[in-house]
Design a protein around this motif. Structure first.
Motif, PDB file in Angstrom:
ATOM      1  N   HIS A 109       0.832  -1.209   0.000  1.00 26.24           N
ATOM      2  CA  HIS A 109       0.000   0.000   0.000  1.00 26.24           C
ATOM      3  C   HIS A 109       0.864   1.256   0.000  1.00 26.24           C
ATOM      4  CE1 HIS A 109      -2.457   3.250   1.662  1.00 26.24           C
ATOM      5  NE2 HIS A 109      -3.445   2.667   1.022  1.00 26.24           N
ATOM      6  N   ARG A 137       2.973   2.352  -3.342  1.00 22.90           N
ATOM      7  CA  ARG A 137       2.267   2.678  -4.583  1.00 22.90           C
ATOM      8  C   ARG A 137       2.512   4.101  -5.048  1.00 22.90           C
ATOM      9  NH1 ARG A 137      -4.003   3.579  -2.885  1.00 22.90           N
ATOM     10  NH2 ARG A 137      -3.552   4.998  -1.204  1.00 22.90           N
ATOM     11  N   SER A 159      -4.301  -0.822  -4.306  1.00 21.45           N
ATOM     12  CA  SER A 159      -5.415  -0.021  -4.813  1.00 21.45           C
ATOM     13  C   SER A 159      -6.414   0.373  -3.727  1.00 21.45           C
ATOM     14  CB  SER A 159      -6.141  -0.779  -5.927  1.00 21.45           C
ATOM     15  OG  SER A 159      -6.665  -1.992  -5.427  1.00 21.45           O
ATOM     16  N   LEU A 160      -6.126   0.039  -2.481  1.00 20.87           N
ATOM     17  CA  LEU A 160      -7.031   0.437  -1.400  1.00 20.87           C
ATOM     18  C   LEU A 160      -6.973   1.945  -1.199  1.00 20.87           C
ATOM     19  CD1 LEU A 160      -6.365  -2.363   1.244  1.00 20.87           C
ATOM     20  CD2 LEU A 160      -8.350  -2.125  -0.268  1.00 20.87           C
ATOM     21  N   SER A 161      -8.105   2.512  -0.871  1.00 17.72           N
ATOM     22  CA  SER A 161      -8.160   3.969  -0.703  1.00 17.72           C
ATOM     23  C   SER A 161      -7.568   4.427   0.626  1.00 17.72           C
ATOM     24  CB  SER A 161      -9.605   4.452  -0.816  1.00 17.72           C
ATOM     25  OG  SER A 161     -10.393   3.812   0.181  1.00 17.72           O
ATOM     26  N   SER A 162      -7.404   3.507   1.567  1.00 21.48           N
ATOM     27  CA  SER A 162      -6.946   3.894   2.892  1.00 21.48           C
ATOM     28  C   SER A 162      -6.117   2.788   3.525  1.00 21.48           C
ATOM     29  CB  SER A 162      -8.172   4.190   3.759  1.00 21.48           C
ATOM     30  OG  SER A 162      -7.861   4.172   5.122  1.00 21.48           O
ATOM     31  N   ARG A 163      -5.131   3.180   4.330  1.00 21.62           N
ATOM     32  CA  ARG A 163      -4.355   2.208   5.100  1.00 21.62           C
ATOM     33  C   ARG A 163      -5.253   1.471   6.081  1.00 21.62           C
ATOM     34  NH1 ARG A 163       0.261   2.588   8.221  1.00 21.62           N
ATOM     35  NH2 ARG A 163       1.845   1.707   6.889  1.00 21.62           N
ATOM     36  N   ALA A 204      -7.992   0.179   5.614  1.00 18.59           N
ATOM     37  CA  ALA A 204      -8.650  -0.968   4.987  1.00 18.59           C
ATOM     38  C   ALA A 204      -7.730  -2.186   4.893  1.00 18.59           C
ATOM     39  CB  ALA A 204      -9.142  -0.586   3.592  1.00 18.59           C
TER      40      ALA A 204
END
Length: 183
Positions: free
Chosen positions: A104, A107, A163-167, A169
């Motif tokens: 994450h 990226r 591709s997660l919007s937040s750590r 998650a």
């Protein structure tokens, strides 16, 4: 300027190489791989461009060496996380979560061309064997695949962390991955 001269030639070469890789790492962290140039790395490392060219013939070789060092550091960190979690019954979860966070966080400066070559192939094999070993030691009832196949599944599944919007998650992704390998 870092002090790069040491007591012997071997130590000196190691120090110069490390300074160049540290300088590249700083440039990558600040502006991404596209910001790395031989001139900027030499300036940041406190060496001449001619000296830098003795160690790295071009930016691509320098970036590959930086990436190889990153991979080794990440694998060592995952090994330490496993050791720290030993006996807790959560070794697999701790390692997968740390790996997913690495994915994450990288990226922002990722350059796919760095993930080619023998060092990347070796690192992938090492990671697969490492996770397979954790899966073998897992006390849970695992799906009908072998540990190596489940390790590849886990690696690919947590790869979605990029591709997660937040750590925040990431732990949810890891939990879903671990549920996916259990019966």
């Amino acid at each position: 300027m870092p002090k790069l001269w040491t007591n012997n030639v071997k130590e000196h070469r190691h120090a110069v190489r490390a300074a160049a890789l540290d300088a590249a790492a700083a440039l990558i962290a600040h502006s991404g791989p596209g910001a790395v140039s031989m001139t900027r790395v030499a300036e940041q490392a406190g060496i001449t461009r001619a000296t830098l060219y003795k160690y790295f013939p071009d930016v691509e070789t320098l970036l590959a060496a930086w990436h190889e060092r990153q991979v080794h550091e990440h694998l060592a960190a995952l090994g330490q996380i496993r050791a720290d979690a030993a006996g807790s019954g959560h070794e697999l979860q701790a390692v997968l979560q740390a790996y997913a966070l690495m994915i994450h966080d990288r990226r922002a400066y990722e350059a796919p061309h760095l993930h080619t070559g023998s060092h990347s192939d070796h690192a992938q094999q090492h990671l697969e064997a490492f996770i397979a070993d954790l899966i073998r030691g897992d006390a849970g009832d695992l799906a009908g695949l072998g540990p190596e196949d489940l390790a590849r599944y886990c690696i690919h599944a947590v790869g979605a962390a990029a591709s997660l919007s937040s750590r925040d998650a990431v732990p949810l992704l890891v939990e879903a991955t671990i549920r996916g390998i259990r019966k």
